[in-house]
Design a protein around this motif. Structure first.
Motif, PDB file in Angstrom:
ATOM      1  N   MET A 180       0.866  11.694   6.326  1.00 36.55           N
ATOM      2  CA  MET A 180       1.326  11.926   4.985  1.00 36.55           C
ATOM      3  C   MET A 180       0.385  11.201   4.017  1.00 36.55           C
ATOM      4  N   PRO A 181      -0.104  11.888   2.993  1.00 42.20           N
ATOM      5  CA  PRO A 181      -1.053  11.251   2.067  1.00 42.20           C
ATOM      6  C   PRO A 181      -0.369  10.310   1.083  1.00 42.20           C
ATOM      7  N   THR A 182      -1.124   9.338   0.599  1.00 45.18           N
ATOM      8  CA  THR A 182      -0.648   8.508  -0.509  1.00 45.18           C
ATOM      9  C   THR A 182      -1.045   9.210  -1.799  1.00 45.18           C
ATOM     10  N   ALA A 183      -0.494   8.776  -2.905  1.00 44.17           N
ATOM     11  CA  ALA A 183      -0.833   9.378  -4.195  1.00 44.17           C
ATOM     12  C   ALA A 183      -2.314   9.206  -4.507  1.00 44.17           C
ATOM     13  N   ALA A 184      -2.906   8.089  -4.070  1.00 46.04           N
ATOM     14  CA  ALA A 184      -4.326   7.833  -4.328  1.00 46.04           C
ATOM     15  C   ALA A 184      -5.214   8.809  -3.569  1.00 46.04           C
ATOM     16  N   MET A 185      -4.729   9.335  -2.456  1.00 43.71           N
ATOM     17  CA  MET A 185      -5.535  10.234  -1.633  1.00 43.71           C
ATOM     18  C   MET A 185      -5.482  11.683  -2.100  1.00 43.71           C
ATOM     19  N   MET A 186      -4.500  12.057  -2.899  1.00 41.42           N
ATOM     20  CA  MET A 186      -4.366  13.458  -3.295  1.00 41.42           C
ATOM     21  C   MET A 186      -5.190  13.752  -4.546  1.00 41.42           C
ATOM     22  N   PRO A 187      -5.561  15.007  -4.729  1.00 44.43           N
ATOM     23  CA  PRO A 187      -6.305  15.378  -5.948  1.00 44.43           C
ATOM     24  C   PRO A 187      -5.512  15.022  -7.203  1.00 44.43           C
ATOM     25  N   ALA A 188      -6.229  14.643  -8.251  1.00 46.63           N
ATOM     26  CA  ALA A 188      -5.591  14.202  -9.494  1.00 46.63           C
ATOM     27  C   ALA A 188      -4.649  15.260 -10.055  1.00 46.63           C
ATOM     28  N   ALA A 189      -5.031  16.524  -9.982  1.00 47.29           N
ATOM     29  CA  ALA A 189      -4.187  17.594 -10.522  1.00 47.29           C
ATOM     30  C   ALA A 189      -2.856  17.665  -9.769  1.00 47.29           C
ATOM     31  N   ASP A 190      -2.898  17.487  -8.453  1.00 47.33           N
ATOM     32  CA  ASP A 190      -1.663  17.507  -7.659  1.00 47.33           C
ATOM     33  C   ASP A 190      -0.784  16.313  -7.991  1.00 47.33           C
ATOM     34  N   ARG A 191      -1.401  15.142  -8.105  1.00 41.86           N
ATOM     35  CA  ARG A 191      -0.650  13.926  -8.432  1.00 41.86           C
ATOM     36  C   ARG A 191       0.013  14.062  -9.798  1.00 41.86           C
ATOM     37  N   LEU A 192      -0.724  14.548 -10.779  1.00 41.82           N
ATOM     38  CA  LEU A 192      -0.172  14.724 -12.124  1.00 41.82           C
ATOM     39  C   LEU A 192       0.978  15.729 -12.132  1.00 41.82           C
ATOM     40  N   GLU A 193       0.858  16.775 -11.345  1.00 41.67           N
ATOM     41  CA  GLU A 193       1.929  17.771 -11.266  1.00 41.67           C
ATOM     42  C   GLU A 193       3.179  17.180 -10.623  1.00 41.67           C
TER      43      GLU A 193
ATOM     44  N   ARG B 126       3.641   2.097  -5.095  1.00 42.64           N
ATOM     45  CA  ARG B 126       5.013   2.292  -5.565  1.00 42.64           C
ATOM     46  C   ARG B 126       5.085   3.439  -6.558  1.00 42.64           C
ATOM     47  N   VAL B 127       6.284   3.975  -6.667  1.00 47.04           N
ATOM     48  CA  VAL B 127       6.594   4.935  -7.716  1.00 47.04           C
ATOM     49  C   VAL B 127       7.236   4.117  -8.834  1.00 47.04           C
ATOM     50  N   ILE B 128       6.673   4.212 -10.025  1.00 46.65           N
ATOM     51  CA  ILE B 128       7.169   3.469 -11.178  1.00 46.65           C
ATOM     52  C   ILE B 128       7.994   4.412 -12.044  1.00 46.65           C
ATOM     53  N   VAL B 129       9.222   4.016 -12.330  1.00 47.82           N
ATOM     54  CA  VAL B 129      10.082   4.773 -13.234  1.00 47.82           C
ATOM     55  C   VAL B 129      10.164   3.965 -14.528  1.00 47.82           C
ATOM     56  N   ASP B 130       9.481   4.450 -15.562  1.00 49.44           N
ATOM     57  CA  ASP B 130       9.513   3.821 -16.877  1.00 49.44           C
ATOM     58  C   ASP B 130      10.672   4.417 -17.660  1.00 49.44           C
ATOM     59  N   LEU B 131      11.555   3.552 -18.124  1.00 48.96           N
ATOM     60  CA  LEU B 131      12.694   3.977 -18.929  1.00 48.96           C
ATOM     61  C   LEU B 131      12.616   3.272 -20.274  1.00 48.96           C
TER      62      LEU B 131
ATOM     63  N   MET C 107      10.231  12.800  -0.157  1.00 47.24           N
ATOM     64  CA  MET C 107      10.349  12.692   1.292  1.00 47.24           C
ATOM     65  C   MET C 107       9.493  13.760   1.988  1.00 47.24           C
ATOM     66  N   GLY C 108       8.583  13.312   2.835  1.00 45.60           N
ATOM     67  CA  GLY C 108       7.717  14.207   3.572  1.00 45.60           C
ATOM     68  C   GLY C 108       6.516  14.708   2.789  1.00 45.60           C
ATOM     69  N   LEU C 109       6.443  14.384   1.505  1.00 41.01           N
ATOM     70  CA  LEU C 109       5.345  14.835   0.651  1.00 41.01           C
ATOM     71  C   LEU C 109       4.285  13.771   0.438  1.00 41.01           C
ATOM     72  N   VAL C 110       4.745  12.584   0.048  1.00 42.37           N
ATOM     73  CA  VAL C 110       3.844  11.491  -0.325  1.00 42.37           C
ATOM     74  C   VAL C 110       4.331  10.209   0.327  1.00 42.37           C
ATOM     75  N   ASP C 111       3.389   9.436   0.835  1.00 36.71           N
ATOM     76  CA  ASP C 111       3.711   8.137   1.407  1.00 36.71           C
ATOM     77  C   ASP C 111       3.726   7.107   0.275  1.00 36.71           C
ATOM     78  N   PHE C 112       4.861   6.428   0.102  1.00 40.44           N
ATOM     79  CA  PHE C 112       4.968   5.406  -0.938  1.00 40.44           C
ATOM     80  C   PHE C 112       5.800   4.254  -0.401  1.00 40.44           C
ATOM     81  N   SER C 113       5.648   3.091  -1.041  1.00 45.73           N
ATOM     82  CA  SER C 113       6.297   1.885  -0.507  1.00 45.73           C
ATOM     83  C   SER C 113       7.621   1.556  -1.182  1.00 45.73           C
ATOM     84  N   GLY C 114       7.972   2.222  -2.247  1.00 52.64           N
ATOM     85  CA  GLY C 114       9.238   1.953  -2.914  1.00 52.64           C
ATOM     86  C   GLY C 114       9.247   2.466  -4.337  1.00 52.64           C
ATOM     87  N   VAL C 115      10.370   2.229  -5.002  1.00 49.14           N
ATOM     88  CA  VAL C 115      10.555   2.660  -6.386  1.00 49.14           C
ATOM     89  C   VAL C 115      10.823   1.416  -7.226  1.00 49.14           C
TER      90      VAL C 115
END
Length: 130
Positions: free
Chosen positions: A1-14, A52-57, A86-94
């Protein structure tokens, strides 16, 4: 499973855009607790360094008295993010962050106002002892 850093920028932004839409929709449907603003904005992004996935509120999400109710609301948002990734991107937490203004982002501990100095000392000492 790829990390966000490994995926193309356009995919990550989407993915960030779709996550933002879903989290914003959930925030809009959540019942407000005392002191929370009715108008809260959300933005989701990946932090490559921490994986990590950052949720800015917006700051209005933090109620007058933070505690278990806020944790329950955050858990609802965390589940949305985890289920979508889940199953799309490898991340360490929110991680949740609150923006005091539209230009600055600050990480706050909304529970700090509820904790006594004794609790802060005890938890700090327990951490150092490990």
């Amino acid at each position: 499973m790829p990390t966000a850093a490994m995926m193309p920028a356009a995919d990550r932004l989407e993915i960030e855009r779709q996550l933002t839409e879903e989290v914003q929709a959930r925030v809009n449907r959540q019942e407000r607790i005392e002191g929370q603003s009715k108008d809260v904005s959300a933005r989701v992004r990946f932090d490559h360094a921490s994986r990590r996935v950052i949720v800015d509120l917006s700051r209005g999400y933090v109620p007058r008295y933070a505690g278990g109710q806020l944790e329950d609301l955050e858990a609802q948002l965390r589940i949305v993010v985890e289920e979508l990734l889940m199953g799309l991107v490898d991340f360490s937490g929110v991680q949740f962050r609150w923006r005091p203004s539209s230009t600055a982002t600050t990480t706050l501990d909304p529970l700090s106002s509820c904790r006594s100095q004794l609790w802060k000392c005890w938890s700090g000492c327990a951490f150092r002892a490990m």
